[in-house]
Design an enzyme around this catalytic site. Sequence first.
Site, PDB file in Angstrom:
ATOM      1  N   ASN A  23      21.435  -9.379 -28.956  1.00 16.49           N
ATOM      2  CA  ASN A  23      20.642 -10.487 -30.010  1.00 16.49           C
ATOM      3  C   ASN A  23      21.449 -10.822 -31.370  1.00 16.49           C
ATOM      4  O   ASN A  23      22.105  -9.937 -32.125  1.00 16.49           O
ATOM      5  CB  ASN A  23      19.085  -9.341 -30.775  1.00 16.49           C
ATOM      6  CG  ASN A  23      18.533 -11.171 -31.105  1.00 16.49           C
ATOM      7  OD1 ASN A  23      18.290 -12.270 -31.148  1.00 16.49           O
ATOM      8  ND2 ASN A  23      17.066 -10.310 -31.538  1.00 16.49           N
ATOM      9  N   ASP A  43      19.623  -7.278 -41.335  1.00 11.56           N
ATOM     10  CA  ASP A  43      20.169  -7.349 -39.828  1.00 11.56           C
ATOM     11  C   ASP A  43      19.185  -6.863 -39.042  1.00 11.56           C
ATOM     12  O   ASP A  43      18.495  -5.964 -39.112  1.00 11.56           O
ATOM     13  CB  ASP A  43      21.322  -7.153 -39.940  1.00 11.56           C
ATOM     14  CG  ASP A  43      22.621  -7.682 -38.122  1.00 11.56           C
ATOM     15  OD1 ASP A  43      21.549  -8.793 -37.653  1.00 11.56           O
ATOM     16  OD2 ASP A  43      22.297  -6.992 -37.797  1.00 11.56           O
ATOM     17  N   ASN A  57      20.137  -1.311 -41.058  1.00 14.46           N
ATOM     18  CA  ASN A  57      19.060  -1.024 -40.369  1.00 14.46           C
ATOM     19  C   ASN A  57      18.715   0.795 -39.574  1.00 14.46           C
ATOM     20  O   ASN A  57      18.553   0.636 -38.438  1.00 14.46           O
ATOM     21  CB  ASN A  57      18.638  -1.179 -39.487  1.00 14.46           C
ATOM     22  CG  ASN A  57      19.662  -1.792 -38.366  1.00 14.46           C
ATOM     23  OD1 ASN A  57      20.661  -1.750 -38.599  1.00 14.46           O
ATOM     24  ND2 ASN A  57      19.624  -2.412 -37.154  1.00 14.46           N
ATOM     25  N   HIS A 105      21.000 -12.869 -40.011  1.00 13.57           N
ATOM     26  CA  HIS A 105      21.036 -12.756 -38.995  1.00 13.57           C
ATOM     27  C   HIS A 105      19.466 -13.576 -38.766  1.00 13.57           C
ATOM     28  O   HIS A 105      18.796 -13.687 -39.106  1.00 13.57           O
ATOM     29  CB  HIS A 105      19.827 -11.020 -38.352  1.00 13.57           C
ATOM     30  CG  HIS A 105      19.431 -10.994 -36.544  1.00 13.57           C
ATOM     31  ND1 HIS A 105      19.911 -10.547 -36.188  1.00 13.57           N
ATOM     32  CD2 HIS A 105      18.260 -11.629 -36.079  1.00 13.57           C
ATOM     33  CE1 HIS A 105      19.081 -10.620 -34.761  1.00 13.57           C
ATOM     34  NE2 HIS A 105      18.214 -11.355 -35.513  1.00 13.57           N
ATOM     35  N   HIS A 156      26.575  -1.685 -36.461  1.00 12.57           N
ATOM     36  CA  HIS A 156      25.851  -0.240 -36.754  1.00 12.57           C
ATOM     37  C   HIS A 156      26.224   1.405 -36.410  1.00 12.57           C
ATOM     38  O   HIS A 156      26.329   1.504 -35.303  1.00 12.57           O
ATOM     39  CB  HIS A 156      24.646  -0.551 -35.568  1.00 12.57           C
ATOM     40  CG  HIS A 156      23.873  -2.399 -35.460  1.00 12.57           C
ATOM     41  ND1 HIS A 156      22.905  -2.026 -36.429  1.00 12.57           N
ATOM     42  CD2 HIS A 156      24.580  -3.298 -35.548  1.00 12.57           C
ATOM     43  CE1 HIS A 156      23.284  -3.367 -36.585  1.00 12.57           C
ATOM     44  NE2 HIS A 156      22.722  -4.134 -35.977  1.00 12.57           N
ATOM     45  N   LEU A 157      26.440   1.537 -37.484  1.00  8.22           N
ATOM     46  CA  LEU A 157      26.501   3.162 -37.422  1.00  8.22           C
ATOM     47  C   LEU A 157      25.299   4.351 -37.619  1.00  8.22           C
ATOM     48  O   LEU A 157      25.887   5.460 -37.695  1.00  8.22           O
ATOM     49  CB  LEU A 157      27.400   3.656 -38.702  1.00  8.22           C
ATOM     50  CG  LEU A 157      29.210   2.533 -38.686  1.00  8.22           C
ATOM     51  CD1 LEU A 157      29.860   3.256 -39.978  1.00  8.22           C
ATOM     52  CD2 LEU A 157      29.252   2.959 -37.266  1.00  8.22           C
ATOM     53  N   ARG A 158      24.132   3.620 -37.434  1.00  8.17           N
ATOM     54  CA  ARG A 158      23.517   4.392 -37.079  1.00  8.17           C
ATOM     55  C   ARG A 158      22.275   5.696 -37.810  1.00  8.17           C
ATOM     56  O   ARG A 158      22.090   6.763 -37.655  1.00  8.17           O
ATOM     57  CB  ARG A 158      23.032   5.210 -35.120  1.00  8.17           C
ATOM     58  CG  ARG A 158      23.109   4.178 -34.462  1.00  8.17           C
ATOM     59  CD  ARG A 158      22.172   2.154 -34.385  1.00  8.17           C
ATOM     60  NE  ARG A 158      22.328   1.786 -33.395  1.00  8.17           N
ATOM     61  CZ  ARG A 158      21.755   0.963 -33.531  1.00  8.17           C
ATOM     62  NH1 ARG A 158      21.039   0.016 -33.988  1.00  8.17           N
ATOM     63  NH2 ARG A 158      22.016  -0.593 -32.838  1.00  8.17           N
ATOM     64  N   ASP A 200      28.961  -6.914 -33.640  1.00 13.33           N
ATOM     65  CA  ASP A 200      27.443  -6.673 -34.226  1.00 13.33           C
ATOM     66  C   ASP A 200      27.811  -4.908 -33.209  1.00 13.33           C
ATOM     67  O   ASP A 200      26.855  -5.190 -32.385  1.00 13.33           O
ATOM     68  CB  ASP A 200      26.970  -6.813 -33.503  1.00 13.33           C
ATOM     69  CG  ASP A 200      25.189  -6.896 -33.396  1.00 13.33           C
ATOM     70  OD1 ASP A 200      24.559  -5.766 -33.839  1.00 13.33           O
ATOM     71  OD2 ASP A 200      24.809  -7.614 -32.959  1.00 13.33           O
TER      72      ASP A 200
END
Lengths: 310, 426
Positions: free
Chosen positions: B279, B153, B95, B180, B63-65, B306
């Site tokens: 999670n 995901d 996401n 996921h 996740h690089l946001r 993750d």
Amino acid sequence: MTVHWTRKDLLGLRELSAEEITLVLETADAFKQVGTREVKKVPALQGKTLINLFIEPSTRTRTSFELAAKRLSADIVNITAAASSLTKGETLKDTAKVLEANHADLIVLRHSSAGAAQFLSTRVRASVINAGDGAHEHPTQGLLDLYTIREKKGAVAGLHVAIIGDILFSRVARSNIFALLKMGARVTLVGPSTLVPREFEQLGAKISHQLDEVLPSADVVNLLRIQHERQRKEYFPGLGEYIRFFGLTKSRAKLLKPDCLIMHPGPINRGVEIDSDLADGPQSVIFDQVTNGLAIRMAVLYLCGGIVTR
Amino acid sequence: MTTLIRNGRIIDPVNGRDEIADLLIVDGRIAPLDQRSTINHQLDEIDAANLIVSPGLIDIHVHLREPGFGWKETIGSGARAAAAGGFTTVVCMPNTSPVADSPSTIAWIKDRAAEVAGIHVLPAGAISKNLAGEELAPIGSLAQAGVVAITDDGHCIQNNELMRRAVEYARMFDLPVLDHCQDYNLVGNGVAHEGYWSTLLGLPGWPGAGEEAIVARNILLAELCDHRIHCQHISAAGSVRLLREARARGLKISGEVCPHHIALTDAAIENFDTDYKMNPPLRTQRDVDALLEGIADGTLDILASDHAPHAKFEKEVEFDAAPFGIVGLETELGLFLDLLVHRHKTVDLPRLIALFTVNPARLLGLESGTLSLGAPADITLIDPALEWTVDVGTFASASRNTPFDSWRLKGRAVRTIVGGKTVWAL
């Protein structure tokens, strides 16, 4: 016994030794006596500031802590969820830091999240008293239950205590299990299999789904509130079926030993987990629990308040 | 530009290669050694004695946001963390805000990555619009925009019919579907593995069956649609058993493992430290053992981090209120080397490298993941014996949410080369 209280906080009963529990109970003995005097106030916490931080609604526990603090001559402020900045998005940590900046000495925390009291305790210098954190622990309730049993039965070791009802979601059950086992009692948990999962056996308690088989050997039955508000409807088919299998009805109460204590942490659902007349009957010690709760909370505030002279 | 990597132990699983040799890089690609004699300009040399020369590592789950959550991580800081962990390619999850469910957002991510990343940042697109699990995202347009996979995901499509159509539709574009695996009804508001510790601590439980139910669903759909479904961050013993049986039947189903799920058990949550909240959650030793068995027998054939950065203020809250996830890019290789190769001897070095290179490359259809002649010169130099201490203070990631600070580990990347150029060195 020469145990000294060294804890800043009371977060749960799992981490206490049997000696520490006994120390609280003995300290409560002295404070219970104070409650019978004409002047019910002692100067033990004079000049100390206590914050009742109740993020989750509660009347009886908050009142009990408030009275306990007042009888110890502490200055007390009540903060409820609706009145706190948490509703404005402030974090629990920041709320606590603000209280600390106002020189709070003790913070009594009621919170819906398991671990909230522990979270707070590592971030403030003030003593943190857990007044119930999610389904985790409610240590002062566990202590007052123990105190009541000891008062009525003389000792806790060797007794058989049945805790009946919604165990899964109950912090009262967990604190009772930890403390009772430590003090040498046998504990049987009774309720529907959805609310008494098998994992509880790993905590050292026995599990039963047959209330009638457990009642005859019980020295104490502790009935927990069936919390409609917290339970999704899939945990059991309905109150009617709950009462049929797990309600302490008058006919079922005949199975009890005559000297078996009936306890309930309140608030009671009369006619659900317990028959109304039984709640008011001679075996019931429900209102003794409330009185003892005050003495226990005075003892806990006194000990954690840091002025132990024992 | 020409570079010679000298005297390293070259491990290239695709070609069954494991030998001490030199490796020549010409114009960003792997070149035959005899081409060296034709070179008349400056030759850079890298001494790789006692080091492993591996195809550049690939992490298909980070996740690089960005866009939207730049205070947790940026494409730039995340890519630097990846390079520092030995990764030359990462697949970033959709996401973000806005969700990567449109070609314009994919284009933005690719442009940004080209500008600041220095490594290959490959975007995954959403399966469903806004990750809501209700209607399909424009999967074909996302494919044209350059996504390498689709996934929701962080979320999981609960509607089996919608998931079936997504897999069937993605087959037309040869896009793998990453999932996921979480059944919302079974998991509810669970925050910790349902078992001894959740019971003791009074935390809402997240049962293994909540993952297994969706893994089983995905196996059925992979068979029905005859297309690749990859189950992300497998954590439960039952999932491994299901995947083993399905893969033995030759179905296009796979699973990945994250380091925290084999390094830790749910006992770690005892003090309600939110750096242990992820999670799916940390599970029991029995689950850890099953994951190790699954890695050993090839049931689980991809490793991933993750990598889930969160700011300190976001994690420093009540356990059930805290966001799930930990950063992982800078500890991933070290943990897997330490645990899988040195401690448990689950796999040897060539197998470990396959789990990080050729296997994810095959899933996604990438040309990297190998040191074949002519392949892109994405290379990771690894010192498998170097003992080091994790220090979050040195992290390139913008976030510090890890339970592994101060851990002593054996083995790590020491140099990361992308297209023949060193982008990071210890």
